[in-house]
Design an enzyme around this catalytic site. Structure first.
Site, PDB file in Angstrom:
ATOM      1  N   HIS A 374       4.238   2.374  -0.700  1.00 51.45           N
ATOM      2  CA  HIS A 374       3.004   1.850  -0.117  1.00 51.45           C
ATOM      3  C   HIS A 374       2.888   0.328  -0.121  1.00 51.45           C
ATOM      4  CE1 HIS A 374      -0.940   2.052   1.393  1.00 51.45           C
ATOM      5  NE2 HIS A 374      -1.615   2.330   0.307  1.00 51.45           N
ATOM      6  N   TYR A 505     -14.783   4.391  -3.093  1.00 49.75           N
ATOM      7  CA  TYR A 505     -13.986   3.455  -2.295  1.00 49.75           C
ATOM      8  C   TYR A 505     -13.489   4.123  -1.027  1.00 49.75           C
ATOM      9  CZ  TYR A 505      -9.793   0.794  -0.905  1.00 49.75           C
ATOM     10  OH  TYR A 505      -8.833   0.110  -0.198  1.00 49.75           O
ATOM     11  N   THR A 518      -6.281  -4.168   4.473  1.00 53.34           N
ATOM     12  CA  THR A 518      -7.523  -3.406   4.383  1.00 53.34           C
ATOM     13  C   THR A 518      -8.589  -4.215   3.658  1.00 53.34           C
ATOM     14  OG1 THR A 518      -6.922  -2.373   2.281  1.00 53.34           O
ATOM     15  CG2 THR A 518      -6.305  -1.197   4.308  1.00 53.34           C
TER      16      THR A 518
END
Length: 825
Positions: A374, A505, A518
């Site tokens: 990621h 979140y 993001t």
């Protein structure tokens, strides 16, 4: 075995420093012009199957994208207080307000100025800090960082077995690789505006390499082979030539994979598991760094070459020997593999992985998914790849039936079966098995790594909800944003179970900016708190729906702000990192002279500095024992020692906002069945969800926090809120008087309310009543009632008991309590 030289690229610092900053004065209208510069056939390659006319469309808009803006300090502090308001009591809010005032008067302006100076000439003010937060994470990436996608089954039944499905997916993935490398992949757009495509350059042939000082992202841009894992054993073969053209047909690919499966099955699984080195990639990163040194220190061993081949592969293909029985097991298999110990040996699929790279995972029955590293890519980027790969498998099947069927790609590789073999160059399409030299210390390390991984897997559980009652179409028809609607479902379901609101979140994509990643949407708001309390109390349907609308509208507004990079999390984290760098620059002497014990080392997970986990949370700084009096303002004119942690970061509110209990992410489309990741905190839930036209798919993980019960709570909520919406809509359509509604549902009058007849004499539903409204209107399960709803249920039950039966019933004394029989004594 042909050698592969794995060239380590420049460090991320050098790469970012050498990039030219964009023109910050670019008018937004010029972005739309980028798209208009290409023909409709280039923007929509499915519209035709002919060759493309102009190269380089993928990154054409990169130099026109605006830089990520640095928010105003006062705005960020205001948002910080706003997101904490629903999570704090009045005293805590006052303490945070005092800390913010002190921050704005003292450290804040200086840190903001430092951040702006730092960002000058940089591609993004947050990018380096963001990468560092991931790469400095020391713990296992399994369940902490790597998310997964579970693809839908192939619509052609013949492909739903392991080898044929894997071959099809690999060919489609290679077509995607080719489109990226040749810059033929049409850019992502949002309402006609091009998005940043930089992440696609980090998607393939990259690896997370652990070192003693943190991890690095390495990439081999000339990679042309894949690595296949089967029963923990490693195989490789070339799949592309130097021109990035595919050199194997799907049939050739299937033959290679079948050969690999047959070879792997020739070794007993217990024996193969003892040499399944992939499990080492699940270790603590510092331990893994030391083990890589062990693998490469012997010049006569071929371990270094084997490691290079794995690191430099385009991606990893994992062929699992198991067939998970249900959706939850499938999700767990894609996220962390299975753990199964037989005769003291781990034979689960958890050993058939390499977590430092992108992995395509295919089970024995053809179920397939993706697990990805990621650090350099977000879910939106991998989703585009997964969607295109899935679409291409369907279109290629259509083309085998009708040669005039469209293609997803603007150009395709020449048919390998019709090419001159000499045109492929120096390639090896025959599978090769990597044979590692299993040193004694590697065997010992492998066993310890496996037991730790098995512990980690056993500490987590997964449940799914495949809600088929409705989806996007119904939600939008009722006037709601689908994402906001589902987010409020999470809030209501959690409150219904625990009676409190927790920090939640959700990531908002910021790829409208250059190298955007993001921003954090903090879902819990004053409006959402009002909604969940209204929903679980004894209120009218109209009141509940009105509260839901207000909460959803607030969430939609927050999402839009965060998509414009106008959030608080990323900015505050960048300010913290700037402060930490300043402390490092001043050195330990200044710290000791001031008697402060603030940390001067890099971010550490031991002090709450864990990176964004999966698509979830952003790091929080360590607390300083020397700066706990957040409410005590300092004079703006006094020189503040940098070693003293700024008041905002030492405030308990900052710790709270960085401790995510409900970590959620909306990422998916019809190509995916599920999407998910691990929980970001020990007492939290990891929630990945996909909102489809007529269904909602949710995968939830936790460390055994009644996950199944939470899923049941969600399903019950979805059914109940549908009933509420329909009842309100029905009331509006029949022109029900507001006075009548007020009298029946709001006024607390004496006596039983007389309801109108809802069924005909034969028990047939009255006109306008659907089957769903005939069903029990209460939420199932005692865990879903609060005092208000429970009161309604008890009243209804009591009314039934109090109904008179027979003559003289009105004079009969009602018995109180349970009647005991003598035999019970």
């Amino acid at each position: 075995m042909p050698a592969r030289t794995f060239t380590m690229p420049n460090s991320l610092n050098e790469s970012l420093a050498n990039q030219q900053p964009p023109n910050t004065e670019t008018d937004r209208s010029s972005l739309n012009g980028i798209k208009e510069a290409y023909s409709p056939s280039e923007r929509e390659p499915l519209a035709k199957s002919g060759p493309k006319e102009k190269p380089g469309i993928t990154y054409a808009a990169q130099d026109k994208l605006p830089k990520l803006p640095i928010p105003e300090l006062e705005d960020t502090c205001r948002r910080f207080q706003a997101v904490l308001a629903p999570l704090q009591n009045q005293r805590e809010q006052d303490d945070t307000a005092a800390a913010v005032r002190d921050f704005l008067k003292t450290d804040g302006p200086e840190l903001q100025a430092r951040l702006k100076r730092y960002a000058t000439g940089k591609t993004s003010y947050i990018e380096q800090f963001w990468y560092d937060s991931y790469l400095n994470f020391d713990n296992s990436v399994v369940l902490n960082l790597n998310p997964f996608f579970l693809l839908e089954d192939d619509p052609t039944p013949a492909r739903n077995n392991q080898v044929t499905r894997a071959a099809s997916l690999v060919i489609s993935a290679l077509s995607f690789v080719r489109a990226v490398r040749k810059e033929e992949l049409p850019p992502d757009t949002l309402r006609g505006t091009p998005l940043c495509m930089y992440q696609y350059s980090r998607l393939f042939s990259t690896a997370r390499i652990p070192t003693e000082s943190g991890c690095q992202i390495a990439q081999d841009s000339g990679s042309r082979h894949i690595v296949v894992l089967c029963k923990g054993q490693f195989y490789w073969f070339d799949v592309m030539d130097d021109n990035s053209d595919i050199i194997m047909t799907e049939k050739d690919m299937a033959l290679n994979l079948q050969v690999i499966v047959d070879d792997a099955e020739a070794t007993p699984i217990q024996e193969a598991a003892k040499g399944a080195l992939g499990v080492l990639s699940t270790e603590n990163r510092k331990i893994w760094a030391g083990l890589r040194d062990v693998l490469t220190r012997d010049g006569e061993s071929n371990n270094a070459e084997c490691l290079s081949i794995v690191d430099s592969a385009l991606f990893i293909l994992c062929l699992d020997y198991t067939e998970p029985k249900n959706g939850a097991e499938l999700c767990g298999n894609m996220l962390c593999g299975t753990s199964e110990v037989v005769k003291g040996v781990q034979i689960g699929t958890c050993t058939n992985r390499w977590y430092d790279k992108m992995q395509i995972i295919v089970c024995k029955n053809g179920s397939a998914g993706i697990n990805f590293e990621h650090t350099g890519v977000d879910g939106h980027t991998v989703l585009r790849m997964a969607s295109d790969v899935y679409t291409d498998t369907i279109l290629r099947f259509a083309k085998s039936i009708n040669g005039q069927a469209p293609s997803l790609w603007t150009s395709t590789s020449p048919d390998p079966s019709k090419r001159d073999p000499n045109s492929f160059g120096d390639v090896s399409t025959t599978p090769h098995k990597l044979e590692w030299d299993m040193l004694p210390e590697l065997s010992t390390a492998l066993r310890f790594a496996e037991t730790r991984l098995a512990d980690l897997i056993q500490q987590n559980e997964f449940e799914i909800l495949e809600f088929a009652g409705y989806g996007k179409n119904f939600i939008t028809s009722m006037g709601f944003s689908p994402d906001a609607f589902v987010q409020m479902a999470f809030q209501a379901a959690y409150y219904g179970l625990y009676g409190r609101v927790e920090n939640t979140y959700e990531p908002a994509m910021t790829k409208v900016f250059l190298h955007g990643r993001t921003e954090a949407i903090r879902v819990a708001t004053l409006e959402s708190v009002d909604f969940v309390k209204t929903f679980w109390a004894d209120n009218s349907s109209q009141q509940k729906v009105d509260a839901l609308k207000k909460a959803s509208q607030k969430h939609t507004a927050l999402t839009k702000e965060c998509a414009k990079a106008m959030g608080q999390d990323r900015h505050l984290y960048a300010l913290y990192c700037v402060w930490q760098r300043a402390v490092d620059e001043e050195g330990a002497e200044a710290a000791s002279s001031n008697g402060c014990s603030s940390p001067v080392d890099g971010p550490s997970s031991e002090h709450g500095m864990s990176p964004p986990q999966g698509p979830s949370k952003s790091p929080s700084p360590p607390r300083s024992s020397s700066a706990n009096n957040a409410g005590q303002s300092r004079s703006p004119s006094s020189k503040v020692p940098l070693q003293q942690i700024p008041s905002l970061f030492s405030d308990p509110g900052y710790d709270r906002i960085n401790n995510t209990i409900l970590s959620t992410s909306n990422c998916g489309n019809p190509a995916l069945r599920h999407f998910g990741f691990g929980p970001s905190s020990a007492d939290g839930f990891g929630i990945g969800y996909i909102i489809k036209d007529d269904s909602i798919s949710i995968c939830i993980s936790s460390k055994h926090r009644q996950t199944k019960r939470f899923v049941a709570s969600l399903e019950a909520y979805f059914l109940e809120v549908k009933r509420l919406l329909r009842s309100v809509k029905k009331g509006e359509s029949t022109g029900r008087s507001k006075v009548r509604e007020s009298g029946q549902e709001k006024r607390g009058g004496t006596g039983k309310v007389i309801k109108g007849q809802t069924q005909g004499s034969e028990g047939v539903p009255a006109p306008g009543m659907g089957e769903d409204e005939e069903e029990d209107e209460e939420l199932g399960g005692y865990g879903f009632f609060d005092a208000g709803m429970l009161l309604q249920a008890l009243k209804a039950s009591q009314e039934e008991k109090e109904k008179p039966s027979g003559k003289g019933a009105g004079n009969t004394r009602r018995a109180i309590g349970k009647k005991l029989r003598v035999s019970e004594y």
